[in-house]
Design a protein around this motif. Structure first.
Motif, short mmCIF file in Angstrom:
data_model
loop_
_atom_site.label_atom_id
_atom_site.label_comp_id
_atom_site.label_asym_id
_atom_site.label_seq_id
_atom_site.Cartn_x
_atom_site.Cartn_y
_atom_site.Cartn_z
N MET A 61 7.98 0.15 -11.43
CA MET A 61 9.28 0.29 -12.09
C MET A 61 9.40 -0.76 -13.20
N VAL A 62 10.13 -0.42 -14.24
CA VAL A 62 10.43 -1.39 -15.29
C VAL A 62 11.59 -2.25 -14.79
N ILE A 63 11.39 -3.55 -14.73
CA ILE A 63 12.36 -4.44 -14.09
C ILE A 63 13.73 -4.37 -14.74
N ASP A 64 13.79 -4.33 -16.06
CA ASP A 64 15.12 -4.33 -16.69
C ASP A 64 15.87 -3.01 -16.50
N GLN A 65 15.22 -2.01 -15.90
CA GLN A 65 15.89 -0.75 -15.60
C GLN A 65 16.33 -0.66 -14.14
N VAL A 66 16.03 -1.70 -13.36
CA VAL A 66 16.46 -1.75 -11.97
C VAL A 66 17.96 -2.04 -11.98
N PRO A 67 18.76 -1.17 -11.37
CA PRO A 67 20.22 -1.34 -11.47
C PRO A 67 20.74 -2.63 -10.84
N HIS A 68 20.15 -3.07 -9.73
CA HIS A 68 20.64 -4.26 -9.04
C HIS A 68 19.43 -5.02 -8.50
N ARG A 96 10.16 -13.28 -13.71
CA ARG A 96 10.29 -11.94 -14.32
C ARG A 96 11.40 -11.14 -13.67
N LEU A 97 11.59 -11.32 -12.38
CA LEU A 97 12.67 -10.62 -11.68
C LEU A 97 14.02 -11.19 -12.10
N ILE A 98 14.09 -12.50 -12.22
CA ILE A 98 15.34 -13.15 -12.62
C ILE A 98 15.75 -12.70 -14.03
N GLY A 113 9.15 -7.11 -17.74
CA GLY A 113 7.93 -6.55 -17.19
C GLY A 113 8.16 -5.44 -16.19
N VAL A 114 7.13 -5.22 -15.38
CA VAL A 114 7.19 -4.16 -14.37
C VAL A 114 7.07 -4.76 -12.97
N VAL A 115 7.53 -4.01 -12.00
CA VAL A 115 7.46 -4.42 -10.61
C VAL A 115 6.01 -4.37 -10.16
N ASP A 116 5.53 -5.49 -9.65
CA ASP A 116 4.19 -5.54 -9.06
C ASP A 116 4.25 -6.44 -7.83
N THR A 117 3.12 -6.57 -7.16
CA THR A 117 3.10 -7.33 -5.91
C THR A 117 3.39 -8.81 -6.12
N ASP A 118 3.23 -9.30 -7.35
CA ASP A 118 3.55 -10.71 -7.62
C ASP A 118 5.01 -11.04 -7.32
N ALA A 131 0.83 -1.21 0.00
CA ALA A 131 0.00 0.00 0.00
C ALA A 131 0.87 1.27 0.00
N TYR A 132 2.08 1.16 0.52
CA TYR A 132 3.03 2.28 0.49
C TYR A 132 3.75 2.39 -0.85
N GLY A 133 3.52 1.42 -1.74
CA GLY A 133 4.08 1.48 -3.08
C GLY A 133 5.38 0.73 -3.29
N PHE A 134 5.68 -0.24 -2.43
CA PHE A 134 6.94 -0.97 -2.53
C PHE A 134 6.73 -2.47 -2.47
N VAL A 135 7.71 -3.22 -2.98
CA VAL A 135 7.81 -4.65 -2.74
C VAL A 135 9.17 -4.90 -2.09
N HIS A 136 9.25 -5.97 -1.32
CA HIS A 136 10.51 -6.31 -0.65
C HIS A 136 11.59 -6.62 -1.67
N GLY A 137 11.27 -7.46 -2.63
CA GLY A 137 12.21 -7.75 -3.71
C GLY A 137 13.25 -8.81 -3.42
N ASP A 138 13.32 -9.30 -2.17
CA ASP A 138 14.31 -10.34 -1.84
C ASP A 138 13.75 -11.23 -0.73
N LEU A 139 12.50 -11.64 -0.88
CA LEU A 139 11.89 -12.48 0.15
C LEU A 139 12.45 -13.89 0.07
N ARG A 140 12.98 -14.32 1.17
CA ARG A 140 13.50 -15.68 1.31
C ARG A 140 13.52 -15.99 2.80
N PRO A 141 13.61 -17.26 3.16
CA PRO A 141 13.52 -17.63 4.58
C PRO A 141 14.52 -16.93 5.50
#
Length: 188
Positions: free
Chosen positions: A126-133, A144-146, A150-155, A93-103
């Motif tokens: 954000m467009v994923i291929d434009q994410v620097p890291h 899609r992240l790997i 596409g774009v960053v979404d909650t998926d 809801a704040y407009g972010f995803v964690h991006g590195d969820l793992r145990p």
């Protein structure tokens, strides 16, 4: 991205805190991003930011006592992941995803679940291929992240939770970073 992190637990004003240091320009940028995320997401199952010194590349945050999800028996994972999903609804809801969820980035204590390591958090849209890291964990990260499509979404957060739920129900236990046990076919 090669990161050089040094973490230690230190006493600060009578309480334990985690001090995270970055070596190298890329790691320093990631650490600054994590500091901004901790500040923006204060109170949303993230550790409290104590201080950040960009000149010294040092982040100090509240130490989260507990165990990483990776160290808990799999029978507890579903209940914990339900709490993680609830926390992420607010983060999204704040407009972010964690991006590195793992145990290892989910800390479980008796009273709460905390999400740590926010240096790879991403803005929704954000467009994923434009994410620097990007941080990726084989077997957990959304394809899609790997592949940078596409774009960053909650998926990008939902997918690894689904993968962890699947692992919690598997009979053959192995960590995401380990190779799956090989199946033996034919006579033994």
């Amino acid at each position: 991205m090669q990161q050089a992190w040094r973490c230690s637990i230190v006493m600060f004003q009578g309480r334990e805190i985690l001090e995270k240091r970055a070596d190298g320009a890329v790691a320093q940028q990631a650490l600054a991003h994590e500091a901004r995320m901790l500040e923006k997401l204060a109170g949303l199952h993230v550790p409290e930011l104590i201080s950040f010194s960009p000149d010294r590349a040092v982040l100090q945050r509240a130490y989260v006592a507990g165990q990483p999800l990776s160290e808990l028996r799999r029978e507890y994972w579903t209940r914990v992941l339900d709490q993680v999903e609830e926390a992420l609804v607010r983060v999204h809801a704040y407009g972010f995803v964690h991006g590195d969820l793992r145990p290892d980035n989910i800390i479980v204590s008796e009273s709460a679940v905390s999400l740590i390591d926010w240096e790879h958090a991403l803005h929704l849209g954000m467009v994923i291929d434009q994410v620097p890291h990007r941080a990726v964990t084989p077997g957990l990260s959304h394809p899609r992240l790997i592949w940078g499509h596409g774009v960053v979404d909650t998926d990008l957060d939902v997918y690894p939770i689904d993968q962890m739920r699947r692992r919690a129900n598997e009979k053959d236990e192995y960590r995401a970073s380990e190779k799956a046990p090989e199946k033996i076919t034919g006579p033994v």
